[in-house]
Scaffold this motif. Sequence first.
Motif, PDB file in Angstrom:
ATOM      1  N   LEU A 231     -92.472   1.240  41.388  1.00 26.26           N
ATOM      2  CA  LEU A 231     -92.804   2.516  42.012  1.00 26.26           C
ATOM      3  C   LEU A 231     -94.213   2.947  41.641  1.00 26.26           C
ATOM      4  O   LEU A 231     -94.721   2.615  40.565  1.00 26.26           O
ATOM      5  N   GLN A 232     -94.824   3.701  42.531  1.00 26.98           N
ATOM      6  CA  GLN A 232     -96.139   4.265  42.242  1.00 26.98           C
ATOM      7  C   GLN A 232     -96.057   5.224  41.055  1.00 26.98           C
ATOM      8  O   GLN A 232     -96.948   5.261  40.206  1.00 26.98           O
ATOM      9  N   GLU A 233     -94.958   5.990  40.978  1.00 25.23           N
ATOM     10  CA  GLU A 233     -94.708   6.889  39.859  1.00 25.23           C
ATOM     11  C   GLU A 233     -93.310   6.593  39.306  1.00 25.23           C
ATOM     12  O   GLU A 233     -92.311   6.912  39.949  1.00 25.23           O
ATOM     13  N   PRO A 234     -93.227   5.930  38.134  1.00 27.75           N
ATOM     14  CA  PRO A 234     -91.912   5.531  37.599  1.00 27.75           C
ATOM     15  C   PRO A 234     -90.941   6.680  37.421  1.00 27.75           C
ATOM     16  O   PRO A 234     -89.723   6.491  37.519  1.00 27.75           O
ATOM     17  N   PHE A 235     -91.455   7.922  37.194  1.00 25.54           N
ATOM     18  CA  PHE A 235     -90.567   9.057  36.989  1.00 25.54           C
ATOM     19  C   PHE A 235     -89.892   9.513  38.275  1.00 25.54           C
ATOM     20  O   PHE A 235     -89.055  10.414  38.249  1.00 25.54           O
ATOM     21  N   ASP A 236     -90.239   8.877  39.414  1.00 30.30           N
ATOM     22  CA  ASP A 236     -89.539   9.159  40.676  1.00 30.30           C
ATOM     23  C   ASP A 236     -88.235   8.375  40.786  1.00 30.30           C
ATOM     24  O   ASP A 236     -87.448   8.628  41.708  1.00 30.30           O
ATOM     25  N   ALA A 237     -88.007   7.433  39.876  1.00 31.30           N
ATOM     26  CA  ALA A 237     -86.831   6.566  39.962  1.00 31.30           C
ATOM     27  C   ALA A 237     -85.509   7.336  39.979  1.00 31.30           C
ATOM     28  O   ALA A 237     -84.620   7.021  40.782  1.00 31.30           O
ATOM     29  N   PRO A 238     -85.302   8.351  39.119  1.00 26.51           N
ATOM     30  CA  PRO A 238     -84.015   9.071  39.150  1.00 26.51           C
ATOM     31  C   PRO A 238     -83.705   9.707  40.497  1.00 26.51           C
ATOM     32  O   PRO A 238     -82.537   9.773  40.893  1.00 26.51           O
ATOM     33  N   ALA A 239     -84.730  10.169  41.215  1.00 25.12           N
ATOM     34  CA  ALA A 239     -84.495  10.784  42.515  1.00 25.12           C
ATOM     35  C   ALA A 239     -84.208   9.740  43.591  1.00 25.12           C
ATOM     36  O   ALA A 239     -83.439   9.995  44.532  1.00 25.12           O
ATOM     37  N   LEU A 240     -84.812   8.552  43.462  1.00 30.75           N
ATOM     38  CA  LEU A 240     -84.614   7.506  44.464  1.00 30.75           C
ATOM     39  C   LEU A 240     -83.292   6.762  44.286  1.00 30.75           C
ATOM     40  O   LEU A 240     -82.734   6.246  45.260  1.00 30.75           O
ATOM     41  N   GLU A 241     -82.817   6.673  43.055  1.00 30.50           N
ATOM     42  CA  GLU A 241     -81.627   5.847  42.789  1.00 30.50           C
ATOM     43  C   GLU A 241     -80.433   6.200  43.674  1.00 30.50           C
ATOM     44  O   GLU A 241     -79.862   5.305  44.323  1.00 30.50           O
ATOM     45  N   PRO A 242     -79.986   7.462  43.783  1.00 26.46           N
ATOM     46  CA  PRO A 242     -78.816   7.740  44.633  1.00 26.46           C
ATOM     47  C   PRO A 242     -79.075   7.495  46.107  1.00 26.46           C
ATOM     48  O   PRO A 242     -78.152   7.120  46.848  1.00 26.46           O
ATOM     49  N   ARG A 243     -80.327   7.689  46.551  1.00 23.70           N
ATOM     50  CA  ARG A 243     -80.639   7.471  47.963  1.00 23.70           C
ATOM     51  C   ARG A 243     -80.560   5.990  48.313  1.00 23.70           C
ATOM     52  O   ARG A 243     -80.064   5.618  49.386  1.00 23.70           O
ATOM     53  N   ILE A 244     -81.028   5.131  47.419  1.00 18.61           N
ATOM     54  CA  ILE A 244     -80.957   3.689  47.673  1.00 18.61           C
ATOM     55  C   ILE A 244     -79.531   3.192  47.522  1.00 18.61           C
ATOM     56  O   ILE A 244     -79.073   2.335  48.286  1.00 18.61           O
ATOM     57  N   ALA A 245     -78.807   3.732  46.548  1.00 24.45           N
ATOM     58  CA  ALA A 245     -77.422   3.310  46.326  1.00 24.45           C
ATOM     59  C   ALA A 245     -76.526   3.634  47.527  1.00 24.45           C
ATOM     60  O   ALA A 245     -75.503   2.966  47.741  1.00 24.45           O
ATOM     61  N   ALA A 246     -76.905   4.647  48.308  1.00 24.10           N
ATOM     62  CA  ALA A 246     -76.098   5.042  49.462  1.00 24.10           C
ATOM     63  C   ALA A 246     -76.318   4.147  50.678  1.00 24.10           C
ATOM     64  O   ALA A 246     -75.569   4.251  51.661  1.00 24.10           O
ATOM     65  N   LEU A 247     -77.310   3.245  50.636  1.00 24.38           N
ATOM     66  CA  LEU A 247     -77.586   2.367  51.774  1.00 24.38           C
ATOM     67  C   LEU A 247     -76.497   1.313  51.915  1.00 24.38           C
ATOM     68  O   LEU A 247     -76.028   0.756  50.911  1.00 24.38           O
ATOM     69  N   PRO A 248     -76.072   1.006  53.152  1.00 29.45           N
ATOM     70  CA  PRO A 248     -75.075  -0.057  53.362  1.00 29.45           C
ATOM     71  C   PRO A 248     -75.618  -1.407  52.886  1.00 29.45           C
ATOM     72  O   PRO A 248     -76.774  -1.744  53.133  1.00 29.45           O
ATOM     73  N   GLY A 249     -74.801  -2.163  52.181  1.00 30.84           N
ATOM     74  CA  GLY A 249     -75.199  -3.477  51.699  1.00 30.84           C
ATOM     75  C   GLY A 249     -75.700  -3.484  50.274  1.00 30.84           C
ATOM     76  O   GLY A 249     -75.896  -4.555  49.691  1.00 30.84           O
ATOM     77  N   VAL A 250     -75.932  -2.322  49.683  1.00 36.30           N
ATOM     78  CA  VAL A 250     -76.377  -2.230  48.288  1.00 36.30           C
ATOM     79  C   VAL A 250     -75.147  -2.103  47.395  1.00 36.30           C
ATOM     80  O   VAL A 250     -74.362  -1.160  47.539  1.00 36.30           O
ATOM     81  N   SER A 251     -74.980  -3.047  46.492  1.00 37.64           N
ATOM     82  CA  SER A 251     -73.798  -3.035  45.627  1.00 37.64           C
ATOM     83  C   SER A 251     -73.999  -2.259  44.338  1.00 37.64           C
ATOM     84  O   SER A 251     -73.046  -1.699  43.792  1.00 37.64           O
ATOM     85  N   ALA A 252     -75.227  -2.209  43.828  1.00 32.24           N
ATOM     86  CA  ALA A 252     -75.485  -1.473  42.583  1.00 32.24           C
ATOM     87  C   ALA A 252     -76.971  -1.170  42.458  1.00 32.24           C
ATOM     88  O   ALA A 252     -77.809  -1.948  42.930  1.00 32.24           O
ATOM     89  N   VAL A 253     -77.282  -0.032  41.818  1.00 31.16           N
ATOM     90  CA  VAL A 253     -78.672   0.354  41.553  1.00 31.16           C
ATOM     91  C   VAL A 253     -78.734   0.936  40.143  1.00 31.16           C
ATOM     92  O   VAL A 253     -77.930   1.800  39.787  1.00 31.16           O
TER      93      VAL A 253
END
Length: 407
Positions: A231-253
């Motif tokens: 990520l451009q800013e590593p501290f953005d990871a907590p906000a992105l994690e649930p959004r990516i985990a909700a994508l179809p085909g993603v088993s774990a984040v």
Amino acid sequence: MKKWGAVKNLSLPLFARIGLRYSQSRRGRGFLSFITLFSVTGIFLGVLALTVVSSVMNGFEADLKKRILGVIPHLLVSTEQPDLAARLPEQFHQITQVTPHLQLEALAQSPGELTPLLLQGIEPAAIPEFLAGSLLTGDWQQLADRPYSVMLGVGLADQLKVGPGQQIRLILAQGGSFTPMGWMPRQRLFTVVGLLSTGSELDNSLALVHLPDLKKLSAGQIQSSQWRLSLQEPFDAPALEPRIAALPGVSAVTDWRDSHGKLFAAVAMEKSMMWLMLLLIVAVAAFNIVSALVMMVTEKQREVAILKTQGMTDRQLFLVFAVQGLNNGVLGTLTGAVAGVLLTWQLNPILSVLGVQVIAGVVLPTDIQPLQILTIVLAALGLTALAVIYPAWRAVRVQPAEVLRDE
């Protein structure tokens, strides 16, 4: 010069001219001048300390972020759809790089030594910038050219007492198979081809191998492919994690907080507590203005009464003493902020001249953030504004008839 000063003062409102004149008239009154000087000096030192300490803490946090989050994955996504992983940067602009990755816990065994480690499988062509520059000896391409080779952190190599060209046995913490001798964990000899130094605790536990080699060693143990998201800013990871985990085909984040969240939470807590404690110093100094202004109101009761009889409103009278108090606060705050920025800018050269070393051979990291300096200045001015309310209110409550009764 005096004529220009007079013209300049005439351009100010009446309450401002009187307030500034009162600020100057305290000179020559010993105790009142001392209290005023004490309060201005306190604000100056508090803002100075807050600026320097905040900038050093910012630098320390940024250094940790670079040395630790520049090595471990910001986000680790498990999915069996390579196309999905490749499209993530299009969906989330914060993502700068997506690379195949595998991270496992393992044990490293050398002749006479056994230690746990964090084992990462990487591709030499897609190594994060900071990690790529951390190599002390060897060449990243050797991981791909030489089967079953490994790069070790310098601290880990010291623990195992090995160097380039020597072999160590890597044993996976999970998985294994039954043999005539019983259950045996998955293990294999790897040749050390290089050493790296990140300048962090990861040097004591990090080992890097070629991704295909690690996949062969862990065959059957990994249910889905893992992808490293930078990520451009590593501290953005907590906000992105649930959004990516909700994508179809993603088993774990997972994100970096799983391994180093407590460390950065502790640093953030320490920054907040240091900020609060130093701000209290500013608050104590600011409220010393109360004593000086109350004494000034008591001394100027006759003049206040005359001003009220001449038609000055309560609002104007309130602003007279507010201007006087704020004049002291602005002086201490602005000089403290400027001195703090200059001291932070030259902090390491000054410490070197004084012969002071916090840690031998280590330069104090600093990061001056203009928005934070502005926040410090506004906080100090806000505390000063609160401090002038009571003395100014006392001036408004002066009764001309009582004060001038015996005149």
